[in-house]
Design an enzyme around this catalytic site. Structure first.
Site, PDB file in Angstrom:
ATOM      1  N   HIS A  78       6.147  27.707   6.636  1.00 24.91           N
ATOM      2  CA  HIS A  78       7.253  27.471   7.510  1.00 24.91           C
ATOM      3  C   HIS A  78       8.447  28.274   6.565  1.00 24.91           C
ATOM      4  CE1 HIS A  78       8.076  24.157   4.270  1.00 24.91           C
ATOM      5  NE2 HIS A  78       9.033  24.633   4.530  1.00 24.91           N
ATOM      6  N   ASP A 137       0.045  24.598   5.699  1.00 16.63           N
ATOM      7  CA  ASP A 137       1.355  25.218   5.563  1.00 16.63           C
ATOM      8  C   ASP A 137       1.487  26.102   4.327  1.00 16.63           C
ATOM      9  OD1 ASP A 137       4.098  25.632   6.044  1.00 16.63           O
ATOM     10  OD2 ASP A 137       4.936  23.661   4.875  1.00 16.63           O
ATOM     11  N   GLY A 153      15.109  24.954  -0.155  1.00 11.61           N
ATOM     12  CA  GLY A 153      14.874  26.137  -1.208  1.00 11.61           C
ATOM     13  C   GLY A 153      13.523  25.846  -1.964  1.00 11.61           C
ATOM     14  N   ASN A 154      13.445  24.630  -2.260  1.00 15.51           N
ATOM     15  CA  ASN A 154      12.359  24.275  -3.097  1.00 15.51           C
ATOM     16  C   ASN A 154      10.694  24.641  -2.503  1.00 15.51           C
ATOM     17  OD1 ASN A 154      13.720  22.061  -4.812  1.00 15.51           O
ATOM     18  ND2 ASN A 154      12.456  23.209  -6.059  1.00 15.51           N
ATOM     19  N   SER A 155      10.799  24.724  -1.182  1.00 20.91           N
ATOM     20  CA  SER A 155       9.596  24.852  -0.413  1.00 20.91           C
ATOM     21  C   SER A 155       8.867  26.057  -0.652  1.00 20.91           C
ATOM     22  CB  SER A 155       9.902  24.927   1.137  1.00 20.91           C
ATOM     23  OG  SER A 155      10.335  23.804   1.837  1.00 20.91           O
ATOM     24  N   GLY A 194     -16.674  18.793  17.072  1.00 22.24           N
ATOM     25  CA  GLY A 194     -16.396  18.458  18.384  1.00 22.24           C
ATOM     26  C   GLY A 194     -16.630  16.927  18.973  1.00 22.24           C
ATOM     27  N   VAL A 195     -16.102  16.274  18.114  1.00 24.85           N
ATOM     28  CA  VAL A 195     -16.119  14.704  18.754  1.00 24.85           C
ATOM     29  C   VAL A 195     -14.450  14.171  18.447  1.00 24.85           C
ATOM     30  CG1 VAL A 195     -18.339  14.195  17.714  1.00 24.85           C
ATOM     31  CG2 VAL A 195     -16.483  13.863  16.015  1.00 24.85           C
TER      32      VAL A 195
END
Length: 478
Positions: free
Chosen positions: A116, A146, A218-220, A276-277
């Protein structure tokens, strides 16, 4: 979130501090426990040079800047926020600047950050301390976790971080966060692991480390270190009613981040297993109705036609209790376990059907959407200031092919970026791009290549699309 006026009086008056001290004095500390360091200066001096500030620029219209007054990921539940600092010019069509964090993981210049932080960026740069920024290229990104990987030219004497074992990080153990909150590069905060395996409802693969080390805008994308200076997490989100740190932050565990980063470096994308369940948790009432003595396992609510599970004989109403030797206690357990498997491998599912356990071998498929082309971000084969086409594409899987028709070929438009060239030219989600510049399209990279060439030639790209069974041509200006 409980306001402190609702808290018991002893919690508001600070008496709890004394209570905690009395409890701590009575607790026996195991002889093998790691002693608390007097401070973290040695680790910080060693690791801070490997942490970078990540600056991105994105050209947006002024009306879009007003509409997007916060960079929070709107898919997250209210109060759960992914943060990076955002600065925008009041002038129309001027760049919007974002600032996040990242950390170097190899001497040849690979850097890990959050998806992000760099999503939709036209230009990415990183800065080491007080040094000027250097350009970075996007290697690959994984919205599901992410995580994104950048690449820069190796710098002289560049410091490198090392991965640690996030599974060994127990609640109460020391952690150190380094990043650029509010643009203040080289900021250090210290706390403990508050909890593990947190699900904040941001996606099916949620498995966050919770910490009380301060994490802000800003820590992301910055690292979360253990007391040995190893990266055990990538700081990603906070829980906050006020938009700033209140002591509840979340980091992607290194077990996940390292695996994703290595795949992105190796292939530019992430492959995840898929069977696929559709799953449903077993409540006590459902367990009673099924004649089960406990609510362990997960109920198969439906099976995707033609999917790996149906081919293996899994049926609606089955209860899956194990995958391989791992016990399944919830749908999230099974989803994460299957996702960790390489497509094409065989998984052993233990199911209970009619009260009888049986083992069912399933050939794991590839999760739909994992081959999506990230055409909304910068491409390595385009100029740094090139425009984004503004679509997310995926190969046509079997489920989509049954809906569209057996003879349909091309790639499926999953998303269209608002105000992008694709959107303004009338491309819609659900369209199938059959050809680009009169050349058949078989994978998303074919469209990316045609769009890149169109920008270099300064002419529109001609797309033939199928919509509601009808064929039409669309010229998208480059």
């Amino acid at each position: 979130m409980m306001h402190d006026s609702r808290l018991p009086a002893f919690l508001r008056t600070g008496v709890i501090g004394g209570v905690l001290l009395l409890l701590a004095s009575a607790v026996h500390v195991p002889s093998h426990a790691q002693p608390a360091p007097t401070d973290f200066t040695a680790i910080v001096k060693q690791k801070m040079p490997a942490v970078v500030a990540v600056t991105t620029r994105q050209r947006v219209e002024e009306r879009r800047q007003r509409a997007q007054s916060t960079p929070d990921n709107q898919d997250l539940p209210e109060l759960f926020r992914r943060f990076f600092e955002e600065r925008s010019s009041p002038e129309r069509l001027q760049p919007r600047q974002g600032l996040g964090s990242g950390f170097v993981i190899s001497a040849d210049g690979y850097i890990v950050t959050n998806n992000h932080v760099i999503e939709d960026a036209d230009d990415i740069q990183v800065a080491f301390g007080e040094n000027g920024p250097v350009p970075a290229k996007l290697v690959g990104r994984d919205p599901a976790t992410d995580i994104a990987v950048l690449k820069i030219d190796p710098q002289p004497d560049m410091a490198v971080t090392t991965w640690g074992d996030s599974d060994a990080a127990e609640p109460g153990s020391w952690v150190i966060a380094i990043g650029s909150p509010f643009g203040l590069g080289g900021t250090v905060t210290v706390g403990v692991v508050s909890a593990r395996s947190r699900d904040i409802q941001s996606g099916p693969l949620d498995d966050y480390i919770q910490t009380d080390a301060a994490i802000n805008r800003g820590n992301s994308g910055g690292p979360l270190f253990n007391a040995r200076g190893e990266v055990i997490g990538v700081n990603t989100a906070i829980f906050s009613p006020v938009g700033a740190n209140i002591g509840i932050g979340f980091a992607v565990p290194s077990r996940t981040a390292q695996s994703v980063a290595e795949q992105l470096i190796r292939t530019g994308r992430v492959e995840r297993g898929y069977v696929g369940v559709r799953l449903q948790e077993i409540t006590p009432a459902i367990a009673q109705a099924l004649g089960r003595s406990d609510d362990k396992g997960v109920l198969v609510a439906s099976v995707e036609p033609g999917g790996p599970a149906e081919k293996a004989g899994i049926k609606t109403g089955d209860v899956i209790i194990r995958i391989g030797d791992q016990t399944v206690n919830s749908g999230r357990d099974l989803t994460r376990a299957v996702a960790s498997l390489k497509p094409g491998t065989q998984a052993r599912l233990t199911v209970v059907r009619g009260g009888t356990p049986q083992e069912v071998p399933v050939i794991v498929g590839q999760r739909p959407g994992d081959q999506t082309a990230a055409l909304t971000g910068p491409q390595q084969d385009t100029e740094a200031d090139g425009k984004r086409l503004g679509v997310a594409l995926a190969p046509i899987d079997e489920a989509a092919r049954r809906q569209l028709g057996a003879n349909v070929s091309g790639v499926l438009v999953q998303r269209v970026q608002p105000n992008s060239p694709a959107s303004e030219s009338g491309i819609r989600p659900g369209d199938v791009i059959v050809s680009a510049n009169n050349r058949d399209v078989t994978e998303p990279a074919d469209v990316a290549q045609a769009w890149s060439q169109a920008q270099k030639d300064k002419r529109p790209v001609l797309l033939r699309i199928m919509r509601d069974g009808q064929s039409l041509f669309v010229a998208v200006p480059a």
